[in-house]
Motif scaffolding. Structure first.
Motif, PDB file in Angstrom:
ATOM      1  N   CYS A 107     -44.641 -26.856 -15.890  1.00  0.00           N
ATOM      2  CA  CYS A 107     -44.354 -26.198 -17.047  1.00  0.00           C
ATOM      3  C   CYS A 107     -45.485 -25.252 -17.513  1.00  0.00           C
ATOM      4  O   CYS A 107     -45.581 -24.407 -18.473  1.00  0.00           O
ATOM      5  CB  CYS A 107     -44.143 -26.926 -18.260  1.00  0.00           C
ATOM      6  N   GLU A 108     -46.773 -25.312 -16.638  1.00  0.00           N
ATOM      7  CA  GLU A 108     -48.009 -24.828 -17.010  1.00  0.00           C
ATOM      8  C   GLU A 108     -48.535 -24.781 -18.277  1.00  0.00           C
ATOM      9  O   GLU A 108     -49.122 -24.002 -18.990  1.00  0.00           O
ATOM     10  CB  GLU A 108     -47.802 -23.180 -16.735  1.00  0.00           C
ATOM     11  N   MET A 143     -39.946 -21.627 -22.122  1.00  0.00           N
ATOM     12  CA  MET A 143     -40.682 -20.942 -21.544  1.00  0.00           C
ATOM     13  C   MET A 143     -39.984 -19.633 -21.123  1.00  0.00           C
ATOM     14  O   MET A 143     -38.600 -19.333 -21.207  1.00  0.00           O
ATOM     15  CB  MET A 143     -41.172 -21.571 -20.362  1.00  0.00           C
ATOM     16  N   GLU A 144     -40.340 -18.846 -20.182  1.00  0.00           N
ATOM     17  CA  GLU A 144     -39.948 -17.674 -19.498  1.00  0.00           C
ATOM     18  C   GLU A 144     -40.154 -17.474 -17.982  1.00  0.00           C
ATOM     19  O   GLU A 144     -41.310 -17.709 -17.453  1.00  0.00           O
ATOM     20  CB  GLU A 144     -40.600 -16.183 -20.504  1.00  0.00           C
ATOM     21  N   GLU A 145     -39.162 -17.141 -17.411  1.00  0.00           N
ATOM     22  CA  GLU A 145     -39.162 -17.284 -15.851  1.00  0.00           C
ATOM     23  C   GLU A 145     -38.303 -16.156 -15.275  1.00  0.00           C
ATOM     24  O   GLU A 145     -37.163 -15.892 -15.661  1.00  0.00           O
ATOM     25  CB  GLU A 145     -38.745 -18.578 -15.285  1.00  0.00           C
ATOM     26  N   ASP A 146     -38.954 -15.326 -14.591  1.00  0.00           N
ATOM     27  CA  ASP A 146     -38.481 -14.031 -14.103  1.00  0.00           C
ATOM     28  C   ASP A 146     -37.986 -12.922 -15.148  1.00  0.00           C
ATOM     29  O   ASP A 146     -36.846 -12.609 -15.169  1.00  0.00           O
ATOM     30  CB  ASP A 146     -37.497 -14.319 -13.019  1.00  0.00           C
ATOM     31  N   LEU A 198     -36.073 -19.478 -20.938  1.00  0.00           N
ATOM     32  CA  LEU A 198     -35.473 -20.759 -20.535  1.00  0.00           C
ATOM     33  C   LEU A 198     -35.907 -21.692 -21.232  1.00  0.00           C
ATOM     34  O   LEU A 198     -37.110 -22.218 -21.530  1.00  0.00           O
ATOM     35  CB  LEU A 198     -36.025 -20.880 -18.888  1.00  0.00           C
ATOM     36  N   SER A 214     -44.819 -24.861  -4.910  1.00  0.00           N
ATOM     37  CA  SER A 214     -44.300 -23.790  -5.264  1.00  0.00           C
ATOM     38  C   SER A 214     -43.013 -23.298  -5.175  1.00  0.00           C
ATOM     39  O   SER A 214     -41.900 -22.809  -5.706  1.00  0.00           O
ATOM     40  CB  SER A 214     -45.308 -22.541  -4.766  1.00  0.00           C
ATOM     41  N   ARG A 230     -40.627 -25.454  -7.475  1.00  0.00           N
ATOM     42  CA  ARG A 230     -40.744 -24.940  -8.529  1.00  0.00           C
ATOM     43  C   ARG A 230     -39.689 -23.719  -8.870  1.00  0.00           C
ATOM     44  O   ARG A 230     -38.992 -23.615  -9.636  1.00  0.00           O
ATOM     45  CB  ARG A 230     -41.959 -24.317  -8.963  1.00  0.00           C
ATOM     46  N   TYR A 231     -39.662 -22.872  -7.480  1.00  0.00           N
ATOM     47  CA  TYR A 231     -38.738 -21.825  -7.539  1.00  0.00           C
ATOM     48  C   TYR A 231     -37.405 -22.367  -7.557  1.00  0.00           C
ATOM     49  O   TYR A 231     -36.438 -21.482  -8.076  1.00  0.00           O
ATOM     50  CB  TYR A 231     -39.071 -21.009  -6.082  1.00  0.00           C
ATOM     51  N   LEU A 240     -36.360 -23.444 -11.236  1.00  0.00           N
ATOM     52  CA  LEU A 240     -36.466 -22.732 -12.177  1.00  0.00           C
ATOM     53  C   LEU A 240     -35.766 -21.417 -11.992  1.00  0.00           C
ATOM     54  O   LEU A 240     -35.769 -20.456 -12.770  1.00  0.00           O
ATOM     55  CB  LEU A 240     -37.718 -22.524 -12.817  1.00  0.00           C
ATOM     56  N   SER A 241     -35.522 -21.003 -10.836  1.00  0.00           N
ATOM     57  CA  SER A 241     -35.158 -19.853 -10.278  1.00  0.00           C
ATOM     58  C   SER A 241     -33.850 -19.663  -9.445  1.00  0.00           C
ATOM     59  O   SER A 241     -32.553 -19.815  -9.801  1.00  0.00           O
ATOM     60  CB  SER A 241     -36.102 -18.834  -9.733  1.00  0.00           C
TER      61      SER A 241
END
Length: 345
Positions: A52-53, A83-86, A90, A270, A273-274, A277-278
């Motif tokens: 979540c950073e 949060m915001e992803e791309d 989200l 990574s 996470r991709y 969340l994507s």
């Protein structure tokens, strides 16, 4: 036969409608729920904070023996992070399960976690049965469960096998090797191979990036094959940032160098996470709704309607079967190791 003008108009309207729905979803934002399960001390809180950073969960102090001994039951803790992803908003809900695996008998832990997942299904099922439904009902179903495996370097434990087999029919289980930097590259590769062999041997249902060669495009098939080859994901988490060649990186520092959390050569973090969340967020949600929830719904309504009277296998019998199967598996592995040792001499 070439399409008529009327059929072309229909295709155009469908495309416009799909684009409109997509824009509304992007503007409204997406929701996604991930459950994190694993024994204490495997770095789950650090992983969540890295994912979540932001400091979502405080680190627990296991240095106090009296305090650690008190955590004997699973305490299911959902926390939502915006949060915001791309470029898309989200709302990510993380469901933590502190206390899992801390007992000798973990049957209560299993029941707590299965019960939580099924209660979210029950809420949706109850809403579907209403004459007037709530237009903005919050969907709290768990779309993915990350199961953290202790980095023993040997094989899955009985606890791992029983838990994933029990949860697989209810949720998308994604196996994860915790603290992967505690093993060398060859050790990690061998451990991954052994885990996937165990998963196949015990017929454990996991999310293995399914695809349809006839319906999916070549790019999707290739990507899913690449991600499938990474299973189980070997992750390293760290909230510490250091400067490397003029840029800030999240890493773990050692006397011999650093492990870069976001470097795919050092960790699968990574990539995972991709996926979450994507790239596979929507696929995980669709499988949850179209298959896992529908399967639960059918079982539930069938039992309530008296169509079937088959209870689940008795817990003691199931555990005994797992124990016997586990013993056979260990004997087979010992025989293979022994034969390899005789060949090396």
């Amino acid at each position: 036969m070439p399409p008529t003008s009327r059929s072309m108009e229909g295709i155009a309207r469908t495309a416009v409608l799909a684009t409109t729905i997509r824009r509304k979803n992007i503007k409204k934002g997406l929701t996604f729920t991930v459950m994190i399960v694993g024994a204490s001390g495997l770095g789950k809180s650090t992983f969540i904070n890295t994912l979540c950073e932001s400091p979502v969960f405080a680190k627990k102090d296991y240095g106090n023996a009296e305090k650690a001994a008190l955590e004997k039951t699973v305490s299911i803790t959902p926390v939502t992070v915006d949060m915001e992803e791309d470029g898309i908003k989200l709302s990510l809900t993380i469901v933590d399960t502190p206390g899992f695996g801390d007992n000798i008998n973990n049957e209560g832990n299993f029941q707590e976690i299965v019960g939580y997942i099924e209660r979210q299904y029950d809420d949706i099922l109850a809403e579907e049965s209403r004459i007037k439904r709530k237009p903005k009902l919050q969907d709290n179903r768990v779309h993915a469960l990350l199961y953290f495996i202790t980095p023993t370097g040997h094989s899955l434990r009985e606890l791992d096998i029983e838990f994933m087999r029990r949860l697989g029919p209810r949720v998308n289980v994604i196996p994860v090797i915790a603290k992967a930097d505690s093993m060398s590259v060859p050790e990690l590769a061998a451990f991954k191979k052994r885990i996937m062999e165990d998963i196949a041997y015990y017929k454990i249902p996991i999310y293995n990036f399914p695809y349809d060669e006839e319906e999916d495009d070549d790019e999707t098939v290739e990507e899913n094959n690449e991600l499938r080859a990474l299973l189980p994901f070997a992750v390293v988490g760290s909230e510490e940032e250091v400067s490397v060649n003029g840029r800030r990186v999240r890493c773990r520092q050692y006397p011999w160098g650093i492990v870069d959390v976001d470097n795919s050569k050092h960790s699968d973090f990574s990539k995972l996470r991709y996926v979450l969340l994507s790239s596979h967020l929507q696929d995980l949600k669709e499988i949850t709704h179209d298959f896992l929830y529908e399967q639960y719904r059918t079982e539930k309504l069938s039992k309530e309607g008296g169509e079937i009277d088959d209870d689940e296998e008795d817990d003691e019998d199931r555990e005994e079967a797992i124990r016997a199967q586990y013993a056979r598996r260990q004997q087979e592995a010992a025989a293979v190791d022994a034969s390899r040792g005789s060949l090396d001499q």
